[in-house]
Design an enzyme around this catalytic site. Sequence first.
Site, PDB file in Angstrom:
ATOM      1  N   ASP A 238      43.488  91.237  45.679  1.00 29.77           N
ATOM      2  CA  ASP A 238      42.786  91.137  46.963  1.00 29.77           C
ATOM      3  C   ASP A 238      41.745  92.245  47.107  1.00 29.77           C
ATOM      4  O   ASP A 238      40.581  91.986  47.435  1.00 29.77           O
ATOM      5  CB  ASP A 238      43.820  91.217  48.082  1.00 29.77           C
ATOM      6  CG  ASP A 238      43.301  90.775  49.442  1.00 29.77           C
ATOM      7  OD1 ASP A 238      42.238  90.139  49.508  1.00 29.77           O
ATOM      8  OD2 ASP A 238      43.990  91.050  50.435  1.00 29.77           O
TER       9      ASP A 238
ATOM     10  N   SER B 167      51.723  86.328  43.843  1.00 28.55           N
ATOM     11  CA  SER B 167      52.961  86.965  44.311  1.00 28.55           C
ATOM     12  C   SER B 167      53.714  87.776  43.259  1.00 28.55           C
ATOM     13  O   SER B 167      54.752  88.364  43.563  1.00 28.55           O
ATOM     14  CB  SER B 167      53.923  85.951  44.958  1.00 28.55           C
ATOM     15  OG  SER B 167      53.416  85.503  46.183  1.00 28.55           O
TER      16      SER B 167
ATOM     17  N   GLY C 244      45.573  95.397  44.901  1.00 29.24           N
ATOM     18  CA  GLY C 244      45.666  94.459  43.788  1.00 29.24           C
ATOM     19  C   GLY C 244      44.466  93.541  43.665  1.00 29.24           C
ATOM     20  O   GLY C 244      43.314  93.967  43.801  1.00 29.24           O
TER      21      GLY C 244
ATOM     22  N   ILE D  29      39.602  89.134  37.029  1.00 24.23           N
ATOM     23  CA  ILE D  29      39.341  87.868  37.704  1.00 24.23           C
ATOM     24  C   ILE D  29      37.991  87.873  38.418  1.00 24.23           C
ATOM     25  O   ILE D  29      37.346  86.845  38.537  1.00 24.23           O
ATOM     26  CB  ILE D  29      40.493  87.496  38.662  1.00 24.23           C
ATOM     27  CG1 ILE D  29      40.393  86.005  39.052  1.00 24.23           C
ATOM     28  CG2 ILE D  29      40.515  88.415  39.884  1.00 24.23           C
ATOM     29  CD1 ILE D  29      41.641  85.447  39.666  1.00 24.23           C
TER      30      ILE D  29
END
Length: 165
Positions: free
Chosen positions: A33, A117, A31, A10
């Site tokens: 973040d 999530s 992850g 990403i």
Amino acid sequence: MELSVVQGDITEQGVDAVVNAANRAVRGGGGVDGAIHRAGGPEVLEDCIRRFPHGLATGDAGWTTAGKMRARWVIHVVGPNYRGGEKDRSLLTSCYARALAVADELGARSVAFPLVSAGIYGWPKEDAIAAAVCTLRSTPTQVEEARLVAFDAGTYAALVAAVDA
């Protein structure tokens, strides 16, 4: 709006904004973040501290610079922690709707989304995919392309199947 699916990183997407699956503190983490904070550099964290001195609520969104990434902005969303007992699906769908609202405020026309999530927070993957696809398709927005970015082949295949259904 075009809803597309890609497999990849990403942080390397050539879009106006990337969505970060952040924790409530919005100070970096693991992850997606952690990857966004590493790729964007210290400017992302500095902007998070300035813009979100008290963090963000679950289901909410806010933006910062994207620092050294190709994107111009990072839209930070705080997904519900299913493993931690946050099982209200409206908090999950709110992440996508709020991210689109923030993108509209910024004038972003292309936005790359992770599957919010579904990683360490443990939301069941099939439902996380359904929530993402349904919310992105049903939320009014000026965004022209919402790109779902899958890190692994299994998630990519499941996202493609859901988008094509």
